[in-house]
Structure formats: structure tokens, C-alpha cells
Design a protein around this motif. Sequence first.
Motif, mmCIF file in Angstrom:
data_model
loop_
_atom_site.group_PDB
_atom_site.id
_atom_site.type_symbol
_atom_site.label_atom_id
_atom_site.label_comp_id
_atom_site.label_asym_id
_atom_site.label_seq_id
_atom_site.Cartn_x
_atom_site.Cartn_y
_atom_site.Cartn_z
ATOM 1 N N PRO A 134 0.786 -1.226 0.000
ATOM 2 C CA PRO A 134 0.000 0.000 0.000
ATOM 3 C C PRO A 134 0.824 1.286 0.000
ATOM 4 N N ASN A 135 2.106 1.226 0.404
ATOM 5 C CA ASN A 135 2.796 2.502 0.606
ATOM 6 C C ASN A 135 4.311 2.411 0.478
ATOM 7 N N SER A 136 4.815 1.522 -0.357
ATOM 8 C CA SER A 136 6.279 1.448 -0.406
ATOM 9 C C SER A 136 6.853 1.641 -1.799
ATOM 10 N N ILE A 137 8.065 2.177 -1.788
ATOM 11 C CA ILE A 137 8.838 2.360 -3.018
ATOM 12 C C ILE A 137 10.040 1.432 -2.908
ATOM 13 N N ARG A 138 10.238 0.634 -3.965
ATOM 14 C CA ARG A 138 11.394 -0.267 -3.953
ATOM 15 C C ARG A 138 12.501 0.344 -4.795
ATOM 16 N N LEU A 139 13.731 0.258 -4.295
ATOM 17 C CA LEU A 139 14.880 0.792 -5.008
ATOM 18 C C LEU A 139 15.965 -0.277 -4.989
ATOM 19 N N ALA A 140 16.459 -0.633 -6.172
ATOM 20 C CA ALA A 140 17.366 -1.777 -6.255
ATOM 21 C C ALA A 140 18.704 -1.410 -6.873
ATOM 22 N N ILE A 141 19.708 -2.200 -6.511
ATOM 23 C CA ILE A 141 20.967 -2.180 -7.243
ATOM 24 C C ILE A 141 21.067 -3.495 -7.994
ATOM 25 N N SER A 142 21.243 -3.400 -9.304
ATOM 26 C CA SER A 142 21.450 -4.582 -10.127
ATOM 27 C C SER A 142 22.934 -4.554 -10.511
ATOM 28 N N PRO A 143 23.744 -5.406 -9.884
ATOM 29 C CA PRO A 143 25.194 -5.191 -9.892
ATOM 30 C C PRO A 143 25.865 -5.108 -11.257
ATOM 31 N N LEU A 144 25.351 -5.805 -12.268
ATOM 32 C CA LEU A 144 26.040 -5.725 -13.555
ATOM 33 C C LEU A 144 25.649 -4.474 -14.335
ATOM 34 N N THR A 145 24.509 -3.909 -14.036
ATOM 35 C CA THR A 145 24.031 -2.805 -14.878
ATOM 36 C C THR A 145 24.045 -1.442 -14.192
ATOM 37 N N ASN A 146 24.105 -1.412 -12.867
ATOM 38 C CA ASN A 146 24.114 -0.120 -12.164
ATOM 39 C C ASN A 146 25.531 0.261 -11.740
ATOM 40 N N SER A 147 25.824 1.557 -11.842
ATOM 41 C CA SER A 147 27.008 2.084 -11.151
ATOM 42 C C SER A 147 26.527 2.589 -9.793
ATOM 43 N N TYR A 148 27.449 2.739 -8.880
ATOM 44 C CA TYR A 148 27.078 3.290 -7.569
ATOM 45 C C TYR A 148 26.588 4.733 -7.717
ATOM 46 N N VAL A 149 27.217 5.470 -8.641
ATOM 47 C CA VAL A 149 26.852 6.883 -8.747
ATOM 48 C C VAL A 149 25.439 7.043 -9.344
ATOM 49 N N GLU A 150 25.041 6.065 -10.128
ATOM 50 C CA GLU A 150 23.665 6.090 -10.668
ATOM 51 C C GLU A 150 22.652 5.976 -9.511
ATOM 52 N N ILE A 151 22.968 5.115 -8.560
ATOM 53 C CA ILE A 151 22.107 4.948 -7.380
ATOM 54 C C ILE A 151 22.120 6.244 -6.556
ATOM 55 N N TRP A 152 23.329 6.751 -6.364
ATOM 56 C CA TRP A 152 23.487 7.970 -5.547
ATOM 57 C C TRP A 152 22.692 9.130 -6.172
ATOM 58 N N ASP A 153 22.833 9.305 -7.478
ATOM 59 C CA ASP A 153 22.098 10.394 -8.162
ATOM 60 C C ASP A 153 20.585 10.192 -8.015
ATOM 61 N N GLY A 154 20.158 8.940 -8.122
ATOM 62 C CA GLY A 154 18.724 8.658 -7.996
ATOM 63 C C GLY A 154 18.203 9.054 -6.622
ATOM 64 N N PHE A 155 18.996 8.772 -5.599
ATOM 65 C CA PHE A 155 18.582 9.129 -4.238
ATOM 66 C C PHE A 155 18.580 10.653 -4.046
ATOM 67 N N GLN A 156 19.550 11.327 -4.650
ATOM 68 C CA GLN A 156 19.580 12.787 -4.526
ATOM 69 C C GLN A 156 18.336 13.394 -5.199
ATOM 70 N N ARG A 157 17.985 12.857 -6.355
ATOM 71 C CA ARG A 157 16.797 13.373 -7.059
ATOM 72 C C ARG A 157 15.525 13.080 -6.251
ATOM 73 N N LEU A 158 15.498 11.909 -5.625
ATOM 74 C CA LEU A 158 14.346 11.563 -4.785
ATOM 75 C C LEU A 158 14.240 12.555 -3.621
ATOM 76 N N ARG A 159 15.370 12.826 -2.995
ATOM 77 C CA ARG A 159 15.376 13.786 -1.879
ATOM 78 C C ARG A 159 14.830 15.140 -2.349
ATOM 79 N N ASP A 160 15.345 15.637 -3.482
ATOM 80 C CA ASP A 160 14.948 16.967 -3.944
ATOM 81 C C ASP A 160 13.466 17.020 -4.324
ATOM 82 N N LEU A 161 13.014 15.958 -4.930
ATOM 83 C CA LEU A 161 11.609 15.899 -5.368
ATOM 84 C C LEU A 161 10.644 15.993 -4.183
ATOM 85 N N VAL A 162 11.048 15.354 -3.083
ATOM 86 C CA VAL A 162 10.167 15.341 -1.908
ATOM 87 C C VAL A 162 10.397 16.592 -1.061
ATOM 88 N N ALA A 163 11.660 17.017 -0.906
ATOM 89 C CA ALA A 163 11.954 18.206 -0.088
ATOM 90 C C ALA A 163 11.270 19.447 -0.664
#
Length: 424
Positions: A380-409
Amino acid sequence: MTVTEREFALNLDAEDPLARYKDQFVNTDPNMCYLDGNSLGRLPKKTVEVVNNYLLNEWGAEVVGGWGHWIDEAQATGDLIGRAVLGAGAGQVLACDTTSVNFYQLVGAAIAARPGRKTIITDAANFPTDRYILQGVADRMGLNLIIIDNESPGSAECERITPEILEPYLSTDVAFVTFEVIQYRSGARTDIKAITELVRKYGGLTIWDASHAAGAIELNFDDNGVDLAVGCTYKYGNSGPGSPAWLYVNKKVQNSLQVSIQGWFAQADQFEMGPTFEKDNSIRGFQIASPSIVGLRCINTAFGMIEEATISAIAKKCATGTQMMIGLYDAWLAELGFTLNTSREVLERGGHISLVHPDAKRIAVALREFANVIPDYRTPNSIRLAISPLTNSYVEIWDGFQRLRDLVATRQYEKVTTEGSRVT
Ligand SMILES: Cc1ncc(COP(=O)(O)O)c(C=O)c1O
């Protein structure tokens, strides 16, 4: 260096032994943060070539003659899945059908293998297809389906089923117990060895659904004494939408099990086409029918990459990536109304985390619409966020979290007017 500095993620990338794989996948939008590889993995470039080659040079050129060498591919591809991600020796895995069909097959086999037992057990947080199949089977066969509550507050930590939670429900009337290895919503990891051994003490079987675990963690099925398991190949397996699923039947129990749909591929002398069914002694005895060769070739390519990369390196990246996500949650998201619904213990989670927020649905739509971040929303109320090790870089995850923060803030997500797709 703290996790809130972008440099933190860039440093992880610089030391990442799997970094070179990212370029081996099709990516038409480098600005996109794709945090949904646990729902559908990306397309390996090599798959395009392999499938084209198969279509033209095998199906096109060989026509029906191709079956001479295609016929046993469900077993060969199953062995590859077993080696690459399941920790399963040869002859115990088949790549075939869907997870749902394979689950239904093993459920039927487990019930038949424990005649007289009338109870089957699962949990409320289990994936819907598993719960619906169990309800149907229980109704038709007059079985008592116990659904352990692990969703209401205080019932379980992050939906995680432990031996202590399970044991009060066990008895010698239980034919089998079935859980997800990693919960699809919360990401909780179940201890497959401890649960399997506990159920075995009462004479029951355990069926694992490893759809969210295969390709994210080390499963070691053989060493962990697993009897039965199913899972898909299109999530961390990167084998494409609707690619064949797999089933695992430990050699120790193969002879004592008969699946519900006994199709012609399970027949010992298949092309004798005889009048009565005689189950083949090998894992083929669990196959229903003609495999999708195109689908199997997609699996071969993608799981070949996983085998080369090694599941231990992949599991390590999942652990580090989810740790970084939790660090960013603590630093940025907790104060914005999010709650972490995934364990902080690395051995109690896999490749995704789950963040609960009262406006999760709107935020998930806004992430796609305004921020080019792809998560998924789970009711009912969750967002799933995944790292898929062969296809994601760490910075891609980091940028996604920063955008999530800004969108909500900035509350920009409140400007979302669409409902999004029927598929969340
Ligand atoms: C845990 C789990 N089990 C089963 C399924 C259903 O898979 P299929 O559509 O291959 O039957 C899914 C699909 O996402 C899943 O996540």
C-alpha cells in the motif's frame, strides 16, 4: 568522506570489479537512474546478436532439424542457472515455463509426496501469484492453508519469517511450507537453511520462491539442503520480459516426486510415444513441454555473464550498494517522512530496499515523470529501489537518491496529475 558526498559513490565505482559490465548492456538514456533491475533487468548487447543469429542461422536455416540439438536445452540452461546463481550441481535445475507454473507443479508434487497431510503454510507478505495458487489448490483439494501474519505491526521485523515465528504452526500434518527467499516488497531475506531444516524435523518439504534472490545473493542450494525452489530470470537475471523461469529439485528427492502436469517431455522414452506415462529419472521428469529456445538463448547469454562475473562479487556489490542506500536514507530521507522497511543487517536483505511513505504512489510516479528515476511502487505505501550489480554504477544509485530527496523536499511530487501506468 561521507556517504552524502557524490565522491563517495564515484570512489566505489573506481574500485568496482564489476564496473566494466555496465557498457555491455543497452542503455539509450545515460541520464536515467534505473533502480528497477529487480523488476526487469536490462538487455545485454550480446543477446541481440545471439538471438539474431539463432533466428537466422538455426530456426531459419535448420527448421525442424534444429530440434535434434535444441531438445535438451531446458536442462543445459538449467545447469547454467544452477552453476551461476543457485549453487546447484548439474541435473537439478530446468529452465522452463513461468515461475507461477513451476510453483504450481512443485506444490502439486509436494502434496502428493506427503499423503494424508492436510496442512500447507505460507505468509501474508508472499508474492500474490504464490498466494493465489495456494488458495486455489487448498480449495480444490480440501487442504488447510495457514497464512502467517507478517504484515501487521509487531508481527514480524520487516516481514521477515524466522524459525521462531514459524515453529508454532508446524506439526506432522504439514505437507509443505513455502516462502520467498527475499520478500518482494520489503526485501527481507529468509534463512533458507534454518527454515528448511526446521520443517524437515516435522517431516515436511519446503518450497522456496527465489525470484528476488537469484542473481542478487549467494543461495548455495545444495549446501543449504534445499529440497525445492522456483524463480524467474528476468529480474537480476537480465534475460528479458517473460523469459523462461526455472525450477530446482534436489537430486535426493527427485525420485519421490511427481508433478501435477505430466507432459510428454517428462516421458522416459519421449519419442517412443507409448500409451502410458513413465517418468524419466533425470530432471527432465519435471519438464512439461517444448521449451522456448529464443527465451533459453536470452538466459544463456545473461547468465553466462553472471557466471563470469561470479555471484560472490555480485552479492558483495548488492551488500555495498544497499548499505549506501541506507546511509542516504538516514542522511536525507528519514526526515522527509520516509521509513526504512528493510533490515540494516546485510544477511537479512538482498539487492533492494523498501521505503515506506504515506505518499509513496505519487512519489513513484513523480520520480519517473520529473526526475528520470525509475523505481517501483508496491501497494500500500512502499517504493522499492534496487541495485542490479552488472548494470548499475554506484553513482547512478546515488544520483537517484539525490533526485528523490529533492523531489520530496521541494514537494514537487505534489504536482503529479497522472495516475501512472496500470503496471507499477
Ligand atoms: C516472487 C515472485 N514470484 C512469482 C512471480 C511471478 O512470476 P511469473 O510471472 O514468471 O509467473 C514474481 C513476479 O514478479 C515474483 O516476484
